[in-house]
Write an enzyme that holds these catalytic residues in place. Structure first.
Site, PDB file in Angstrom:
ATOM      1  N   ASP A  77     -16.465   9.021   8.175  1.00 23.22           N
ATOM      2  CA  ASP A  77     -15.383   8.071   7.912  1.00 23.22           C
ATOM      3  C   ASP A  77     -14.101   8.657   8.489  1.00 23.22           C
ATOM      4  O   ASP A  77     -13.949   9.876   8.563  1.00 23.22           O
ATOM      5  CB  ASP A  77     -15.213   7.828   6.407  1.00 23.22           C
ATOM      6  CG  ASP A  77     -14.433   6.563   6.116  1.00 23.22           C
ATOM      7  OD1 ASP A  77     -15.064   5.536   5.769  1.00 23.22           O
ATOM      8  OD2 ASP A  77     -13.188   6.580   6.253  1.00 23.22           O
ATOM      9  N   ARG A 114       0.825  -1.226   0.000  1.00 21.40           N
ATOM     10  CA  ARG A 114       0.000   0.000   0.000  1.00 21.40           C
ATOM     11  C   ARG A 114       0.861   1.280   0.000  1.00 21.40           C
ATOM     12  O   ARG A 114       0.505   2.274  -0.619  1.00 21.40           O
ATOM     13  CB  ARG A 114      -0.901   0.014   1.241  1.00 21.40           C
ATOM     14  CG  ARG A 114      -1.939  -1.116   1.270  1.00 21.40           C
ATOM     15  CD  ARG A 114      -3.247  -0.635   0.701  1.00 21.40           C
ATOM     16  NE  ARG A 114      -4.253  -1.668   0.707  1.00 21.40           N
ATOM     17  CZ  ARG A 114      -5.258  -1.721   1.583  1.00 21.40           C
ATOM     18  NH1 ARG A 114      -5.383  -0.796   2.522  1.00 21.40           N
ATOM     19  NH2 ARG A 114      -6.166  -2.665   1.510  1.00 21.40           N
TER      20      ARG A 114
HETATM   21  C1  LIG Z   1     -14.755  -1.410   3.335  1.00 19.51           C
HETATM   22  S1  LIG Z   1     -15.200   0.281   3.591  1.00 19.51           S
HETATM   23  C2  LIG Z   1     -16.935   0.078   3.892  1.00 19.51           C
HETATM   24  C3  LIG Z   1     -17.788   1.185   3.277  1.00 19.51           C
HETATM   25  C4  LIG Z   1     -19.278   1.008   3.471  1.00 19.51           C
HETATM   26  N1  LIG Z   1     -19.651   0.994   4.881  1.00 19.51           N
HETATM   27  C5  LIG Z   1     -19.795  -0.254   2.794  1.00 19.51           C
HETATM   28  O1  LIG Z   1     -20.034  -1.250   3.499  1.00 19.51           O
HETATM   29  O2  LIG Z   1     -19.914  -0.258   1.561  1.00 19.51           O
HETATM   30  C6  LIG Z   1     -14.556   0.546   5.252  1.00 19.51           C
HETATM   31  C7  LIG Z   1     -14.405   2.022   5.633  1.00 19.51           C
HETATM   32  O3  LIG Z   1     -14.184   2.094   7.055  1.00 19.51           O
HETATM   33  C8  LIG Z   1     -13.383   3.228   7.308  1.00 19.51           C
HETATM   34  N2  LIG Z   1     -12.854   3.121   8.681  1.00 19.51           N
HETATM   35  C9  LIG Z   1     -11.923   2.254   9.146  1.00 19.51           C
HETATM   36  N3  LIG Z   1     -11.713   2.469  10.469  1.00 19.51           N
HETATM   37  C10 LIG Z   1     -12.558   3.475  10.835  1.00 19.51           C
HETATM   38  C11 LIG Z   1     -12.804   4.139  12.060  1.00 19.51           C
HETATM   39  N4  LIG Z   1     -12.160   3.805  13.174  1.00 19.51           N
HETATM   40  N5  LIG Z   1     -13.741   5.116  12.084  1.00 19.51           N
HETATM   41  C12 LIG Z   1     -14.411   5.464  10.954  1.00 19.51           C
HETATM   42  N6  LIG Z   1     -14.202   4.887   9.758  1.00 19.51           N
HETATM   43  C13 LIG Z   1     -13.291   3.898   9.703  1.00 19.51           C
HETATM   44  C14 LIG Z   1     -12.360   3.184   6.192  1.00 19.51           C
HETATM   45  O4  LIG Z   1     -11.745   4.431   5.965  1.00 19.51           O
HETATM   46  C15 LIG Z   1     -13.221   2.716   5.003  1.00 19.51           C
HETATM   47  O5  LIG Z   1     -13.658   3.807   4.230  1.00 19.51           O
END
Ligand SMILES: C[S@@+](CC[C@H](N)C(=O)[O-])C[C@H]1O[C@@H](n2cnc3c(N)ncnc32)[C@H](O)[C@@H]1O
Length: 202
Positions: free
Chosen positions: A158, A49
Site C-alpha cells: 500500500d 481530512r
Molecule cells: C479503499 S482501500 C481498499 C483496500 C482493499 N483493497 C479492499 O478492497 O478492501 C484503498 C487503498 O488504496 C491505497 N492506495 C491508493 N493509491 C495507491 C497507490 N498509488 N499505490 C498503492 N496503494 C494505493 C490507499 O492507501 C488505501 O489503503
C-alpha cells in the site's frame, strides 16, 4: 520536533481558511510525492481530512500548514498528509462475491499449478490494513488446504506506510472477526496459522 496538541471537544468543529493557493500547493505536493490526483472538486474533502491535522498541530490556518510541509521538519508531516488523503476503508471478505469466485473458480486452477510445482503469486496491490490479503489466504486454504505446503505467496502493498504497519502486525479488533459470516470465519481460522510477511510500496 513537531509537537501535537491535545484539544478540548469544543474545538473539534473549528473551520480553517483554505485558499485556492493552499489547495494547489497541497495537490501539487500529493501528486509529485505520491502520484495522487486531487481534482478541484475534492477541495472540501481535503479540507475536512486535513482539518484534524491542523488541530493536532495547533495551527491556525492552511497557509501555516503549507509552510510546515515545505520546511525540512515537515518531512514527517508528509506521511500524515498521505494517510489523511487516502481512503483506507476495508474489512475481511469485503465484496464477498470476489472471494466466492476466487474459491470456486480461481483456486482450483491455482492449486493444480502449485501441485505441479509451479510458483503461485498473488498481489493485494492496495492492501490497506491487510484484511484483503488475509482473506485471500484464508479463501485459498479453504479451497485447497494442501496449498499451505506448496510454493504460494501473497504480496500485500500500500502507498500508505501507516496501514502497512497494521497489516504487518495482523492484529484486529475482535468485533471485526465476529462480523464475518460463519462460513467465511471458518476459512479465516484455518488461514490464521499461515506464515505472513508484508511489504510497503516505494
Ligand atoms: C479503499 S482501500 C481498499 C483496500 C482493499 N483493497 C479492499 O478492497 O478492501 C484503498 C487503498 O488504496 C491505497 N492506495 C491508493 N493509491 C495507491 C497507490 N498509488 N499505490 C498503492 N496503494 C494505493 C490507499 O492507501 C488505501 O489503503
Amino acid at each position: 520536533m513537531i509537537q501535537e496538541a491535545q484539544h478540548a471537544p469544543s474545538d473539534a468543529r473549528k473551520e480553517f481558511t483554505f485558499s485556492e493557493r493552499d489547495f494547489r500547493m497541497i495537490s501539487a505536493l500529493a501528486n509529485e510525492r505520491y502520484g495522487l490526483f486531487l481534482q478541484p472538486s475534492k477541495k472540501a474533502l481535503v479540507h475536512s481530512r486535513l482539518a484534524k491535522r491542523l488541530r493536532a498541530l495547533n495551527l491556525d490556518s492552511f497557509e501555516a500548514y503549507c509552510g510546515l510541509l515545505n520546511r525540512v521538519e515537515g518531512d514527517a508531516e508528509q506521511t500524515h498528509l498521505l494517510s489523511a488523503l487516502t481512503t483506507n476503508v476495508t474489512h475481511f471478505f469485503r465484496e464477498v462475491h470476489h472471494f466466492t469466485y476466487l474459491k470456486d473458480t480461481v483456486a482450483p486452477k491455482l492449486a493444480a499449478k502449485a501441485r505441479g510445482g509451479a510458483p503461485v503469486r498473488l498481489w493485494s496491490a492496495a492492501c490497506s490494513t491487510g484484511q484483503e490479503a488475509y482473506s485471500i489466504a484464508a479463501t485459498l486454504l479453504e479451497a485447497a488446504p494442501e496449498l499451505q505446503k506448496l510454493d504460494v505467496k501473497i504480496l500485500a502493498t500500500d502507498i500508505d506506510p501507516k496501514v502497512v504497519e497494521t497489516a504487518r502486525k495482523g492484529r484486529y479488533p475482535v468485533d471485526q472477526i465476529t462480523a464475518i459470516p460463519e462460513v467465511w470465519r471458518r476459512c479465516l481460522a484455518r488461514g490464521a496459522s499461515t506464515k505472513k510477511r508484508s511489504y510497503q510500496d516505494g
